[in-house]
Design an enzyme around this catalytic site. Structure first.
Site, PDB file in Angstrom:
ATOM      1  N   ASP A 149       0.858  -1.179   0.000  1.00 19.35           N
ATOM      2  CA  ASP A 149       0.000   0.000   0.000  1.00 19.35           C
ATOM      3  C   ASP A 149       0.906   1.246   0.000  1.00 19.35           C
ATOM      4  OD1 ASP A 149      -2.325   1.538   0.329  1.00 19.35           O
ATOM      5  OD2 ASP A 149      -2.400   1.251   2.481  1.00 19.35           O
ATOM      6  N   SER A 150       1.182   1.829   1.146  1.00 22.67           N
ATOM      7  CA  SER A 150       2.098   2.979   1.192  1.00 22.67           C
ATOM      8  C   SER A 150       3.536   2.537   0.893  1.00 22.67           C
ATOM      9  CB  SER A 150       2.050   3.646   2.564  1.00 22.67           C
ATOM     10  OG  SER A 150       2.681   2.832   3.531  1.00 22.67           O
ATOM     11  N   GLY A 151       3.840   1.262   1.165  1.00 24.28           N
ATOM     12  CA  GLY A 151       5.189   0.743   0.968  1.00 24.28           C
ATOM     13  C   GLY A 151       6.038   0.824   2.232  1.00 24.28           C
ATOM     14  N   THR A 171       5.766  -0.632   5.259  1.00 20.74           N
ATOM     15  CA  THR A 171       6.061  -1.914   5.903  1.00 20.74           C
ATOM     16  C   THR A 171       7.143  -2.660   5.135  1.00 20.74           C
ATOM     17  OG1 THR A 171       3.707  -1.991   6.438  1.00 20.74           O
ATOM     18  CG2 THR A 171       4.970  -4.010   6.822  1.00 20.74           C
ATOM     19  N   LEU A 172       6.944  -2.777   3.825  1.00 19.79           N
ATOM     20  CA  LEU A 172       7.867  -3.550   3.010  1.00 19.79           C
ATOM     21  C   LEU A 172       9.234  -2.916   2.900  1.00 19.79           C
ATOM     22  CD1 LEU A 172       7.572  -6.253   1.730  1.00 19.79           C
ATOM     23  CD2 LEU A 172       5.410  -5.268   2.355  1.00 19.79           C
ATOM     24  N   ASP A 208      -7.877  -8.758   6.120  1.00 17.46           N
ATOM     25  CA  ASP A 208      -8.986  -8.643   7.057  1.00 17.46           C
ATOM     26  C   ASP A 208      -9.551  -7.227   7.151  1.00 17.46           C
ATOM     27  OD1 ASP A 208      -6.651  -7.566   8.471  1.00 17.46           O
ATOM     28  OD2 ASP A 208      -7.988  -7.467  10.192  1.00 17.46           O
ATOM     29  N   ARG A 260     -10.816 -12.770   6.381  1.00 18.78           N
ATOM     30  CA  ARG A 260      -9.568 -13.329   5.840  1.00 18.78           C
ATOM     31  C   ARG A 260      -9.842 -14.579   5.009  1.00 18.78           C
ATOM     32  NH1 ARG A 260      -5.143 -10.812   8.293  1.00 18.78           N
ATOM     33  NH2 ARG A 260      -5.421 -10.204  10.460  1.00 18.78           N
TER      34      ARG A 260
HETATM   35  P1  5GP Z   1       1.884  -0.387   3.799  1.00 17.51           P
HETATM   36  O1  5GP Z   1       2.959  -0.381   4.820  1.00 17.51           O
HETATM   37  O2  5GP Z   1       2.335  -0.749   2.406  1.00 17.51           O
HETATM   38  O3  5GP Z   1       1.087   0.886   3.820  1.00 17.51           O
HETATM   39  O4  5GP Z   1       0.807  -1.427   4.274  1.00 17.51           O
HETATM   40  C1  5GP Z   1       0.989  -2.760   4.248  1.00 17.51           C
HETATM   41  C2  5GP Z   1       0.010  -3.458   5.161  1.00 17.51           C
HETATM   42  O5  5GP Z   1      -1.165  -2.657   5.379  1.00 17.51           O
HETATM   43  C3  5GP Z   1      -0.472  -4.731   4.538  1.00 17.51           C
HETATM   44  O6  5GP Z   1       0.372  -5.803   4.837  1.00 17.51           O
HETATM   45  C4  5GP Z   1      -1.857  -4.860   5.142  1.00 17.51           C
HETATM   46  O7  5GP Z   1      -1.753  -5.487   6.399  1.00 17.51           O
HETATM   47  C5  5GP Z   1      -2.328  -3.434   5.358  1.00 17.51           C
HETATM   48  N1  5GP Z   1      -3.202  -2.979   4.261  1.00 17.51           N
HETATM   49  C6  5GP Z   1      -2.920  -2.061   3.313  1.00 17.51           C
HETATM   50  N2  5GP Z   1      -3.954  -1.900   2.472  1.00 17.51           N
HETATM   51  C7  5GP Z   1      -4.909  -2.744   2.892  1.00 17.51           C
HETATM   52  C8  5GP Z   1      -6.230  -3.063   2.412  1.00 17.51           C
HETATM   53  O8  5GP Z   1      -6.754  -2.552   1.397  1.00 17.51           O
HETATM   54  N3  5GP Z   1      -6.913  -4.007   3.113  1.00 17.51           N
HETATM   55  C9  5GP Z   1      -6.403  -4.618   4.219  1.00 17.51           C
HETATM   56  N4  5GP Z   1      -7.175  -5.521   4.812  1.00 17.51           N
HETATM   57  N5  5GP Z   1      -5.177  -4.348   4.689  1.00 17.51           N
HETATM   58  C10 5GP Z   1      -4.438  -3.426   4.029  1.00 17.51           C
END
Ligand code: 5GP
Length: 174
Positions: free
Chosen positions: A101-103, A105-106, A157, A163
């Protein structure tokens, strides 16, 4: 307020795409052994299905990082809740994630795992929301690029529910 799930990617399409990803990964890693690192809990359904479609030798490990809880917005805070059981030094590591999503976490996770000196480090995500990217992340394998919507199913979820849906859906509030 009522809640309903609208199908975004039907079950057959998800399964077909995972099969194709498995074939592509098997070709790319021919002659090697892949160490799959699943990010819990969301990555678990995808990881199991993907692993079954990979024909080169595979080992598995799991890690858990803090994520959304009951909310639908990223906090930007990344915390290791459960670390890997095994060292990854000199292994061909493929991270298996549910969604980028935002990136945040990864990018954090990949940096942390890169410090442990794997032979290679790649990322496979079932879903990618490129419009939402805040931190750049190199994604090597993507199931589906999706628009900016909060999705559930196939491991993802909403407040720990949905899930187990065998398809990808969007939560709608009536
Ligand atoms: P990021 O760090 O890329 O913003 O977010 C990654 C984590 O956010 C994903 O592993 C997931 O747990 C959660 N996440 C991001 N977008 C979604 C979404 O559309 N639905 C759900 N259920 N979780 C999301």
């Amino acid at each position: 307020m009522g809640e309903r799930i609208e199908v975004l990617v039907p079950e057959e399409e998800v399964n077909a795409r995972i099969r194709a990803l498995g074939e592509q990964i098997s070709r790319d890693y021919a002659g090697k052994q892949i160490h799959l690192v699943c990010v819990l809990k969301g990555g678990s359904f995808f990881m199991c299905e993907l692993a079954k479609r990979i024909t080169v030798p595979v080992s598995l490990d799991f890690m858990s990082v803090s994520s959304y809880g009951g909310e639908t917005k990223s906090s930007g805070v990344v915390r290791i809740v459960k670390d890997l059981d095994e060292p990854i030094q000199d292994k061909e590591v493929l991270i298996v994630e549910d969604i980028v999503d935002s990136g945040r976490t990864l990018s954090y996770l990949m940096e942390m795992l890169r410090d442990r000196k794997p032979k290679s480090l790649r990322l496979c995500t079932l879903l990618d929301k490129p419009d939402r990217r805040v931190v750049p992340v190199e994604v090597n394998y993507t199931g589906f690029q999706i628009p900016d919507a909060f999705v559930v199913g196939y491991g993802l979820d909403y407040d720990q529910r949905y899930r187990n849906l065998p398809y990808i859906g969007v939560v709608r509030f009536d």
